[in-house]
Write an enzyme that holds these catalytic residues in place. Structure first.
Site, PDB file in Angstrom:
ATOM      1  N   VAL A   1      50.869  32.019  54.889  1.00 28.20           N
ATOM      2  CA  VAL A   1      52.308  32.089  54.620  1.00 28.20           C
ATOM      3  C   VAL A   1      52.959  30.751  54.961  1.00 28.20           C
ATOM      4  O   VAL A   1      52.711  30.187  56.018  1.00 28.20           O
ATOM      5  CB  VAL A   1      52.980  33.206  55.442  1.00 28.20           C
ATOM      6  CG1 VAL A   1      54.469  33.286  55.131  1.00 28.20           C
ATOM      7  CG2 VAL A   1      52.311  34.541  55.171  1.00 28.20           C
TER       8      VAL A   1
ATOM      9  N   VAL B   1      49.204  30.298  59.626  1.00 24.28           N
ATOM     10  CA  VAL B   1      48.596  29.247  58.814  1.00 24.28           C
ATOM     11  C   VAL B   1      49.161  29.392  57.407  1.00 24.28           C
ATOM     12  O   VAL B   1      49.545  30.489  56.991  1.00 24.28           O
ATOM     13  CB  VAL B   1      47.051  29.331  58.790  1.00 24.28           C
ATOM     14  CG1 VAL B   1      46.465  28.944  60.138  1.00 24.28           C
ATOM     15  CG2 VAL B   1      46.570  30.716  58.380  1.00 24.28           C
ATOM     16  N   SER B   2      49.215  28.284  56.664  1.00 27.63           N
ATOM     17  CA  SER B   2      49.958  28.288  55.403  1.00 27.63           C
ATOM     18  C   SER B   2      49.124  28.590  54.168  1.00 27.63           C
ATOM     19  O   SER B   2      49.675  28.896  53.112  1.00 27.63           O
ATOM     20  CB  SER B   2      50.662  26.932  55.213  1.00 27.63           C
ATOM     21  OG  SER B   2      49.715  25.887  55.245  1.00 27.63           O
ATOM     22  N   THR B   3      47.785  28.502  54.256  1.00 28.59           N
ATOM     23  CA  THR B   3      46.964  28.725  53.069  1.00 28.59           C
ATOM     24  C   THR B   3      45.974  29.856  53.298  1.00 28.59           C
ATOM     25  O   THR B   3      45.578  30.149  54.430  1.00 28.59           O
ATOM     26  CB  THR B   3      46.174  27.465  52.685  1.00 28.59           C
ATOM     27  OG1 THR B   3      45.186  27.192  53.697  1.00 28.59           O
ATOM     28  CG2 THR B   3      47.095  26.259  52.540  1.00 28.59           C
TER      29      THR B   3
ATOM     30  N   GLN C   1      42.760  28.628  54.984  1.00 27.85           N
ATOM     31  CA  GLN C   1      42.847  28.542  56.443  1.00 27.85           C
ATOM     32  C   GLN C   1      42.772  29.929  57.074  1.00 27.85           C
ATOM     33  O   GLN C   1      42.144  30.123  58.109  1.00 27.85           O
ATOM     34  CB  GLN C   1      44.154  27.862  56.852  1.00 27.85           C
ATOM     35  CG  GLN C   1      44.223  26.384  56.510  1.00 27.85           C
ATOM     36  CD  GLN C   1      45.615  25.825  56.750  1.00 27.85           C
ATOM     37  OE1 GLN C   1      46.617  26.475  56.465  1.00 27.85           O
ATOM     38  NE2 GLN C   1      45.683  24.619  57.269  1.00 27.85           N
TER      39      GLN C   1
END
Length: 217
Positions: free
Chosen positions: A45, A7-9, A12
């Site tokens: 990431v 997940v990017s944040t 999340q």
């Protein structure tokens, strides 16, 4: 199989919802195919490059020699969990094919352990290669036009020393194509900022070896 989650944040990652949904999708697919899954997770990431701790750990686990690894491939719930770049994805596909491990993107039906999935993967790689060639041809045409008009276009480029060192290390055990795929997977660009190919690896290796010989002299 390696189940890769991302997940990017941080939000999340803290909620865990996105990771749980991906894990459930992968687990259902794995159960249907009789696979055991080991998990690698990059939480909070971005996918702007392949330089992610757990992704690199997963790729390192997929060693070049099948007899020396404990996993048979990597599976993601969605392609964008692995990469948002077709070119980067093509690089991972090339590495998978060269080292003979399976790459599965469930949402696209890409599963290189099956004939149909391998066909889809090859089409994607062909499209990415076509895209790179078209861009290269357009750039070359623009530079030729500028040259005819007496204008300089472009810049003198130099390969980063760290990238050159990495290339030479990889070439001790990998083929030209495998080295190109691994450099692309690690997010290391050529001197001009482009993706690597077997040809550019060969040319760069010759230049580096000539430079090394000159230094020793």
């Amino acid at each position: 199989m390696i189940g890769y989650l991302r997940v990017s944040t941080d939000e999340q990652a803290n909620s865990g919802l996105g990771l749980v949904a991906q894990q459930e999708t992968i687990q259902r697919y794995a159960d249907a195919h009789g696979w055991n899954v080991v998990w690698h997770e990059d939480a909070g990431v971005s996918a702007k490059s392949l330089d992610r701790p757990q992704l690199q750990a997963a790729l390192a686990r997929l060693r070049p020699t099948p007899n020396h690894r404990d996993v048979d491939g990597i599976v993601v719930a969605k392609l964008d969990r692995l990469s948002r770049s077709v070119v980067d994805f093509a690089g991972v596909l090339e590495l998978a094919r060269a080292r003979k491990w399976a790459l599965v993107a469930i949402d696209l039906g890409v599963d290189t352990s099956t004939p149909t999935g391998e066909l889809v993967a090859n089409v994607m790689m062909s499209v990415a290669q076509w895209e790179r060639r078209v861009i290269g041809e357009r750039t070359s045409a623009a530079m030729q036009a500028a040259k005819r008009q007496g204008r300089h276009m472009g810049r003198v480029s130099t390969l980063l020393r760290s990238t050159g060192d990495r290339l030479l290390i990889l070439r001790t055990t990998l083929t030209l194509a495998e080295t190109a795929a691994q450099l692309n997977c690690e997010g290391l660009a050529t001197a001009s900022g482009a993706q690597w190919s077997a040809d550019t690896v060969a040319k760069a290796q010759k230049r580096l070896q000539r430079q090394g010989s000159a230094s020793e002299a």
